[in-house]
Write a protein that holds these residues in place. Structure first.
Motif, short mmCIF file in Angstrom:
data_model
loop_
_atom_site.label_atom_id
_atom_site.label_comp_id
_atom_site.label_asym_id
_atom_site.label_seq_id
_atom_site.Cartn_x
_atom_site.Cartn_y
_atom_site.Cartn_z
N UNK A 143 0.84 -1.20 0.00
CA UNK A 143 0.00 0.00 0.00
C UNK A 143 0.88 1.26 0.00
N UNK A 144 1.94 1.26 0.80
CA UNK A 144 2.88 2.39 0.81
C UNK A 144 3.49 2.57 -0.57
N UNK A 145 3.88 1.47 -1.20
CA UNK A 145 4.45 1.58 -2.54
C UNK A 145 3.42 2.13 -3.53
N UNK A 146 2.20 1.69 -3.43
CA UNK A 146 1.15 2.21 -4.33
C UNK A 146 0.96 3.71 -4.13
N UNK A 147 1.01 4.17 -2.88
CA UNK A 147 0.89 5.60 -2.62
C UNK A 147 2.06 6.38 -3.22
N UNK A 148 3.26 5.81 -3.12
CA UNK A 148 4.43 6.45 -3.73
C UNK A 148 4.26 6.52 -5.24
N UNK A 149 3.83 5.42 -5.83
CA UNK A 149 3.63 5.38 -7.29
C UNK A 149 2.57 6.40 -7.72
N UNK A 150 1.46 6.48 -6.98
CA UNK A 150 0.40 7.44 -7.30
C UNK A 150 0.90 8.87 -7.23
N UNK A 151 1.87 9.12 -6.34
CA UNK A 151 2.42 10.46 -6.18
C UNK A 151 3.53 10.75 -7.20
N UNK A 152 3.82 9.77 -8.06
CA UNK A 152 4.81 9.98 -9.11
C UNK A 152 6.23 9.60 -8.75
N UNK A 153 6.43 8.86 -7.65
CA UNK A 153 7.76 8.43 -7.25
C UNK A 153 8.03 7.02 -7.75
N UNK A 154 9.15 6.81 -8.39
CA UNK A 154 9.62 5.45 -8.63
C UNK A 154 9.96 4.89 -7.26
#
Length: 155
Positions: A96-107
């Motif tokens: 879930x943390x990774x998905x939030x990072x991805x949604x925010x535009x972070x690799x």
């Protein structure tokens, strides 16, 4: 939702040293950590922790269901390298943390082998000694420059 906290972890395994000057120097912080959980409005269901001791090329999330401890300090008594704090990880929360990072535009990256460094387990072993709350560690991104730029907004 809980607030975000900055929590110092003292010097190495300072809270677990035999009585003496190093332990005494961190007594006020230790007392704060002992009462930390009871000061929260509700008991956390999980913790996401960013430690200054883990840097990766991209923000990386620990996905291990049972992270070991990483004794990344040096020169302390042998017994401080045998500390235990078997808090569970949470692959689900990590994703879930990774998905939030991805949604925010972070690799971002994943790491299922890295253990909790002392910036995680030292203060949390004092604050949550039962080790019964899932903990997910997130790395810092290596090489980021936090100095203000002409595009920065300083509040």
């Amino acid at each position: 939702m809980q607030p975000t906290f900055f929590i110092n972890h003292g010097g190495g395994p300072c809270f677990f040293l035999a009585p003496g000057p190093m332990r005494a120097a961190w007594k006020q912080l230790e007392d704060y950590l002992v009462g930390f959980a009871s000061a929260l409005k509700e008991r956390p269901r999980a913790l996401v922790v960013v430690s200054g001791h883990w840097h990766e090329r991209v923000p990386t999330v620990n996905t291990s269901p049972a992270p070991p401890l990483l004794f990344d300090y040096h020169g302390f008594p042998a017994y401080t390298y045998r500390l235990e704090w078997p808090a569970p990880g949470s692959p689900e929360i990590a994703m879930h943390v990774r998905a939030l990072l991805d949604e925010a535009g972070f690799l971002s990256g994943l790491d299922e082998r890295r253990g909790f460094d002392h910036g995680v387990f030292v203060p949390l072993k004092v604050a949550f000694p039962e080790a019964d709350i899932p903990v997910v560690q997130l790395s810092l991104q290596q090489g980021l420059d936090l100095r203000p730029t002409s595009r920065s907004v300083v509040l």
